[in-house]
Design an enzyme around this catalytic site. Structure first.
Site, PDB file in Angstrom:
ATOM      1  N   ASP A 149       0.786  -1.191  -0.132  1.00  0.00           N
ATOM      2  CA  ASP A 149      -0.213   0.020  -0.106  1.00  0.00           C
ATOM      3  C   ASP A 149       0.868   1.154  -0.171  1.00  0.00           C
ATOM      4  OD1 ASP A 149      -2.094  -1.719   0.318  1.00  0.00           O
ATOM      5  OD2 ASP A 149      -2.764  -1.183   2.106  1.00  0.00           O
ATOM      6  N   TYR A 165       2.214   1.882  -3.367  1.00  0.00           N
ATOM      7  CA  TYR A 165       1.312   2.371  -4.305  1.00  0.00           C
ATOM      8  C   TYR A 165       0.860   3.895  -4.037  1.00  0.00           C
ATOM      9  CZ  TYR A 165      -3.493   2.662  -6.245  1.00  0.00           C
ATOM     10  OH  TYR A 165      -4.399   2.976  -6.990  1.00  0.00           O
ATOM     11  N   SER A 173     -34.186  -6.388 -20.251  1.00  0.00           N
ATOM     12  CA  SER A 173     -34.415  -6.989 -18.730  1.00  0.00           C
ATOM     13  C   SER A 173     -34.727  -8.686 -18.931  1.00  0.00           C
ATOM     14  CB  SER A 173     -35.188  -6.407 -17.858  1.00  0.00           C
ATOM     15  OG  SER A 173     -36.495  -6.308 -18.270  1.00  0.00           O
ATOM     16  N   GLU A 194     -24.728 -17.794 -14.352  1.00  0.00           N
ATOM     17  CA  GLU A 194     -24.118 -16.811 -13.888  1.00  0.00           C
ATOM     18  C   GLU A 194     -24.756 -16.275 -12.392  1.00  0.00           C
ATOM     19  OE1 GLU A 194     -23.591 -13.848 -16.466  1.00  0.00           O
ATOM     20  OE2 GLU A 194     -23.300 -15.226 -18.142  1.00  0.00           O
ATOM     21  N   LYS A 211     -26.626 -13.534 -10.219  1.00  0.00           N
ATOM     22  CA  LYS A 211     -27.309 -12.353 -10.694  1.00  0.00           C
ATOM     23  C   LYS A 211     -26.942 -11.498  -9.624  1.00  0.00           C
ATOM     24  CE  LYS A 211     -31.569 -10.439 -12.356  1.00  0.00           C
ATOM     25  NZ  LYS A 211     -31.944  -9.442 -11.223  1.00  0.00           N
ATOM     26  N   ASP A 224     -26.758  -8.080  -7.474  1.00  0.00           N
ATOM     27  CA  ASP A 224     -27.874  -7.036  -7.178  1.00  0.00           C
ATOM     28  C   ASP A 224     -27.513  -5.731  -7.204  1.00  0.00           C
ATOM     29  OD1 ASP A 224     -30.667  -6.567  -6.557  1.00  0.00           O
ATOM     30  OD2 ASP A 224     -30.641  -7.014  -4.401  1.00  0.00           O
ATOM     31  N   ARG A 233     -28.702   2.082 -17.322  1.00  0.00           N
ATOM     32  CA  ARG A 233     -29.952   1.453 -18.111  1.00  0.00           C
ATOM     33  C   ARG A 233     -30.758   2.599 -18.535  1.00  0.00           C
ATOM     34  NH1 ARG A 233     -34.479  -0.729 -17.658  1.00  0.00           N
ATOM     35  NH2 ARG A 233     -34.884  -2.905 -18.892  1.00  0.00           N
ATOM     36  N   TYR A 277     -20.713  -8.899 -17.747  1.00  0.00           N
ATOM     37  CA  TYR A 277     -21.024 -10.126 -17.902  1.00  0.00           C
ATOM     38  C   TYR A 277     -21.582 -10.056 -19.530  1.00  0.00           C
ATOM     39  CZ  TYR A 277     -25.185  -7.325 -16.249  1.00  0.00           C
ATOM     40  OH  TYR A 277     -26.329  -6.425 -16.303  1.00  0.00           O
ATOM     41  N   LYS A 293     -28.408 -18.476 -19.244  1.00  0.00           N
ATOM     42  CA  LYS A 293     -28.428 -18.198 -20.592  1.00  0.00           C
ATOM     43  C   LYS A 293     -28.035 -19.239 -21.438  1.00  0.00           C
ATOM     44  CE  LYS A 293     -26.360 -13.681 -18.906  1.00  0.00           C
ATOM     45  NZ  LYS A 293     -25.333 -12.709 -18.911  1.00  0.00           N
ATOM     46  N   LYS A 346     -34.937 -16.300  -9.439  1.00  0.00           N
ATOM     47  CA  LYS A 346     -34.809 -15.430  -8.280  1.00  0.00           C
ATOM     48  C   LYS A 346     -34.943 -16.424  -7.047  1.00  0.00           C
ATOM     49  CE  LYS A 346     -35.207 -11.438  -9.571  1.00  0.00           C
ATOM     50  NZ  LYS A 346     -36.167 -10.275  -8.931  1.00  0.00           N
ATOM     51  N   CYS A 352     -65.858  -1.211  12.516  1.00  0.00           N
ATOM     52  CA  CYS A 352     -64.866  -0.447  12.186  1.00  0.00           C
ATOM     53  C   CYS A 352     -64.185   0.196  13.330  1.00  0.00           C
ATOM     54  CB  CYS A 352     -65.294   0.581  11.183  1.00  0.00           C
ATOM     55  SG  CYS A 352     -63.854   1.744  10.534  1.00  0.00           S
ATOM     56  N   CYS A 372     -64.734   4.473  12.974  1.00  0.00           N
ATOM     57  CA  CYS A 372     -66.072   4.721  12.848  1.00  0.00           C
ATOM     58  C   CYS A 372     -66.931   4.090  13.635  1.00  0.00           C
ATOM     59  CB  CYS A 372     -66.609   5.397  11.444  1.00  0.00           C
ATOM     60  SG  CYS A 372     -67.178   3.861  10.655  1.00  0.00           S
ATOM     61  N   CYS A 424     -65.440  -1.355   5.462  1.00  0.00           N
ATOM     62  CA  CYS A 424     -66.297  -0.619   6.767  1.00  0.00           C
ATOM     63  C   CYS A 424     -67.641  -0.240   5.559  1.00  0.00           C
ATOM     64  CB  CYS A 424     -65.401   0.520   6.916  1.00  0.00           C
ATOM     65  SG  CYS A 424     -66.340   1.793   7.834  1.00  0.00           S
ATOM     66  N   CYS A 427     -66.604   7.113   6.202  1.00  0.00           N
ATOM     67  CA  CYS A 427     -65.793   6.501   7.378  1.00  0.00           C
ATOM     68  C   CYS A 427     -64.519   7.564   7.178  1.00  0.00           C
ATOM     69  CB  CYS A 427     -65.269   5.306   7.064  1.00  0.00           C
ATOM     70  SG  CYS A 427     -64.165   4.772   8.378  1.00  0.00           S
TER      71      CYS A 427
HETATM   72  S1  IVH Z   1     -27.641 -10.588 -18.421  1.00  0.00           S
HETATM   73  C1  IVH Z   1     -30.910  -9.242 -21.803  1.00  0.00           C
HETATM   74  N1  IVH Z   1     -26.323 -11.288 -16.470  1.00  0.00           N
HETATM   75  O1  IVH Z   1     -30.274  -8.338 -13.923  1.00  0.00           O
HETATM   76  C2  IVH Z   1     -30.592  -9.073 -20.487  1.00  0.00           C
HETATM   77  N2  IVH Z   1     -27.917  -9.673 -15.974  1.00  0.00           N
HETATM   78  O2  IVH Z   1     -33.245  -8.576 -14.801  1.00  0.00           O
HETATM   79  C3  IVH Z   1     -29.111  -9.051 -19.987  1.00  0.00           C
HETATM   80  N3  IVH Z   1     -27.940  -8.650 -13.731  1.00  0.00           N
HETATM   81  O3  IVH Z   1     -30.666  -5.326 -16.089  1.00  0.00           O
HETATM   82  C4  IVH Z   1     -28.794  -8.998 -18.679  1.00  0.00           C
HETATM   83  N4  IVH Z   1     -26.385  -9.962 -12.955  1.00  0.00           N
HETATM   84  O4  IVH Z   1     -28.914  -5.480 -14.275  1.00  0.00           O
HETATM   85  C5  IVH Z   1     -27.333 -10.344 -16.967  1.00  0.00           C
HETATM   86  N5  IVH Z   1     -25.146 -12.007 -14.713  1.00  0.00           N
HETATM   87  C6  IVH Z   1     -25.904 -11.164 -15.193  1.00  0.00           C
HETATM   88  C7  IVH Z   1     -26.639 -10.351 -14.425  1.00  0.00           C
HETATM   89  C8  IVH Z   1     -27.678  -9.458 -14.935  1.00  0.00           C
HETATM   90  C9  IVH Z   1     -27.360  -9.046 -12.722  1.00  0.00           C
HETATM   91  C10 IVH Z   1     -28.908  -7.610 -13.978  1.00  0.00           C
HETATM   92  C11 IVH Z   1     -28.966  -6.548 -15.044  1.00  0.00           C
HETATM   93  C12 IVH Z   1     -30.365  -6.918 -15.720  1.00  0.00           C
HETATM   94  C13 IVH Z   1     -31.004  -7.568 -14.602  1.00  0.00           C
HETATM   95  C14 IVH Z   1     -32.137  -8.493 -15.453  1.00  0.00           C
END
Ligand code: IVH
Length: 661
Positions: free
Chosen positions: A31, A34, A80, A109, A111, A113, A132, A218, A281, A305, A398, A401, A416, A421
């Site tokens: 560090d 750096y 999305s 992959e 997802k 958040d 986006r 991604y 995918k 999810k 209720c 009232c 009610c 009311c």
């Molecule tokens: S692929 C055609 N890969 O999830 C859509 N999305 O609900 C291409 N996200 O808007 C998205 N991790 O913000 C993709 N490994 C991942 C992801 C990912 C998080 C989010 C992204 C997207 C939303 C879709």
């Protein structure tokens, strides 16, 4: 070595060190070393700006203050993903694909958040980052994204490429940010996703740099021109120097896919950042056009999810809320607990059937979660913990009232039976003045109730007519001169509240704060919104059939038309002003104006600062955040310089408030 060469060397060394530390998680220099290199580079660049390189790592420190974000039209819309919530839905997703193609694999992959971002590189150099937005048009957040340490400013190949990924806030940074906010008495971020989204829209990139966001890439836009499969795309992204989440896998068949999801669900609990599912995918790009797209999603991918976090707590009481339509909703009053990143103290119990089916009783230990990661809900009772709790019985009268509460045949809800009311109106008024809506902070639940009882408040527009009764109000017990004046001031002030807050405040069915924002962006004035047709509304991403219907029927109702007209005449803001949602550098800051201002009058400048959430102070101290210095500024400017307070001239100030007046 000459200076130019030294700058080039330092740039390369520091970029490599950043990559080793932030992308590979394998520090290659200390560090101390750096910091020394960075200090040397900063000093050389300030003396010889002509030698500063385009991929200089000093850009990561931030320092630019923007006045707003430019719009960017995405070269290819950012779509999305559809969601699946269980194995059956996942199997159906797989079967739909199998109907049209054979012999394919999946890449899974995590997802992440956070929030999606699109990055453009020209000849291997980072040039632009865009959020986006609505999928078609996003905002240029280049300066802010540049502060992300793992972002490569130069790729390993001089390619023209656009890539997409997720900006997120790691748990460590999230905790630091919230601790700091707590110590400064600022509102806490509810979860890392909100914190990341709020941070990326900061106008001061130094603040962004201090919040330690991170980024996983991604996808490659138009990937099929470069590689043949998603797996190859991820590998190529790694080769170019991007940080790619390492937990991606190639899978064949639904059986293996389901097993893997269970592994991911275990894995994610040990990670240092939030994930809310697994993205699945199809691997082979050549199949994408055959599998196809809907208007919003590709059909070759979906998001599984994860079940939201479930937490135990005690159900202290069941209370009842009267909705604007008279519907009586039982509410769980809980011992507060932290669920998926925010504190939950109340949860809906929906209706009598829901409570009876789960046999929920006051005093029970219950499991709560957030439905769709948002709405707190009681999922089940832990019966083994039950002692002597009494079975639930729906109320017959209720609580507001006292009139009869009845259940309509064929419906699960109780209503009610009193059409006037006070519970109904009171709720409308409380919602309207709440912090998330018009933010009339002195007009809380109690005050609304009192004024309503005394006949001063019945409808929303009555709020703005309260000033006609100021003498009477001042004589009410517990009110008095000052309190009433503060209240009337807050009410007048709320007329300037942003248009989306007004739309949210009206309490139109299904229109939450988020939908209200979407609406005003598409219909930037009341005149436009009230004429919106079903067809138009339906075509907006994020607006579903139910919402569209609700808006159209709201504005078709003559009572509502009259209310809107009245509010307009009373002077409420009914236009959407671009930029007003932005977290501004003046927000919560103390600012001193000094010297002669030429572009603004003192009053104008003060008004602007206050509108942006800043406080004006007349003297400079260590607590001052900014000094705006005009011509001939004297002792205050001197003091600011001595104390190291940030000084901005009027031109810069103008830049920071541009478009906001
Ligand atoms: S692929 C055609 N890969 O999830 C859509 N999305 O609900 C291409 N996200 O808007 C998205 N991790 O913000 C993709 N490994 C991942 C992801 C990912 C998080 C989010 C992204 C997207 C939303 C879709």
């Amino acid at each position: 070595m000459d200076i130019k060469q030294r700058i080039a060397n330092l740039t390369e060394i520091i970029n490599q060190a950043n990559y080793d530390y932030h992308t590979m998680d394998k520090p290659s220099i200390s560090d101390q070393q750096y910091d020394q290199y960075l200090k040397e580079l900063i000093s050389l660049e300030s003396k010889y700006p002509e030698y500063k390189l385009e991929d200089s790592p000093t850009e990561k420190i931030g320092g630019t203050i923007l006045s707003g974000f430019e719009k960017v039209t995405h070269s290819v819309p950012m779509m999305s993903l559809s969601n699946v919530f269980n194995k059956d839905e996942l199997t159906q997703f797989d079967e739909r694909i199998r109907k049209v193609v054979r012999d394919f694999s999946y890449v899974t992959e995590l997802k992440i958040d956070g929030l999606a971002v699109s990055l453009t590189y020209e000849k291997g150099l980072f040039v632009r980052a865009a959020t986006r937005g609505n999928g078609v048009i996003g905002e240029d957040v280049t300066k802010n994204v540049k502060t992300i340490k793992s972002l490569p400013l130069r790729l390993t190949e001089p390619v023209d490429i656009e890539v997409r990924g997720e900006i997120y806030m790691p748990h460590k940074s999230f905790n630091q940010v919230n601790e700091q906010r707590l110590s400064q008495d600022e509102a806490l971020f509810a979860n890392p996703r909100n914190a990341a989204a709020g941070t990326i829209r900061q106008l001061d990139s130094k603040v962004v740099a201090s919040r330690n966001l991170d980024l996983f890439i991604y996808t490659i836009v138009d990937a099929a021109h470069v590689v043949n499969t998603q797996k190859e795309a991820l590998e190529y992204l790694i080769k170019l120097g991007f940080k790619v989440n390492p937990n991606f896998q190639l899978v064949f068949g639904i059986g293996a896919l389901i097993n893997q999801i269970e592994d991911y669900d275990r894995l994610r609990k040990s990670l240092s950042y939030d994930t809310d599912g697994v993205v699945i995918k199809v691997n082979e790009f050549e199949l994408y056009s055959t599998i196809g797209y809907t208007s919003k999603f590709p059909k070759w991918a979906t998001a599984y999810k994860f079940q939201a976090e479930q937490v135990e707590t005690i159900l202290k009481d069941i209370t009842f809320q009267i909705g604007r339509t008279g519907v009586v909703t039982p509410v769980a009053e809980l011992e507060p607990v932290l669920v998926s990143g925010s504190t939950v103290a109340r949860a809906t119990l929906h209706n009598e059937d829901y409570i009876l089916a789960k046999d929920i009783r006051v005093g029970d230990t219950v499991l709560v979660h957030k439905a769709g990661e948002i709405i707190p809900e009681v999922i089940e009772v832990i019966k083994s913990r039950r002692t002597h709790q009494q079975p639930f019985k729906m109320i017959e009268t209720c609580p507001v009232c006292g009139e009869q509460v009845t259940r309509k045949p064929g419906e699960a809800d109780h209503y009610c039976s009193n059409p006037s009311c006070p519970g109904r109106n009171i709720n409308t008024l409380i919602h309207f003045s709440s912090r998330a809506a018009m933010d009339i902070d002195t007009l809380g639940e109690r005050v609304v109730e009192t004024f309503h009882e005394l006949g001063y408040l019945n409808t929303i527009s009555d709020i703005y007519l309260l000033k006609n009764f100021s003498t009477e109000l001042k004589e009410l017990p517990g009110f008095g001169e000052k309190k009433v004046e503060n209240l009337l001031y807050a009410i007048e002030n709320s007329k300037l509240q942003s248009f989306d807050k007004l739309i949210f405040g009206l309490g139109i069915k299904h229109i939450g704060a988020k939908v209200a924002k979407v609406l005003v962006k598409n219909y930037p004035s009341m005149n436009l919104l009230k004429k919106a047709t079903l067809e138009e509304l339906n075509s907006i991403p994020d607006i579903g059939e139910m919402i569209a219907q609700s808006i159209v029927s709201y504005f078709a109702d003559p009572h509502h038309q009259a209310l809107i007209e009245q509010l307009e005449q009373l002077g409420l803001n009914m236009v959407y002003e671009k930029g007003e949602q932005i977290e501004h550098p003046f927000n919560n800051k103390t600012i001193v104006l000094t010297g002669k201002l030429e572009i603004f009058t003192r009053d104008q400048a003060s008004d602007l600062i206050e509108k942006l959430g800043g406080k004006i102070s007349s003297s400079v101290s260590s607590k001052t955040d900014f000094v705006v210095a005009g011509e001939d500024a004297g002792s205050k400017l001197k003091k600011a310089n001595e104390l190291g307070v940030k000084v901005i001239d009027e031109q810069t100030f103008k830049g920071m408030v541009d478009g906001l007046y």
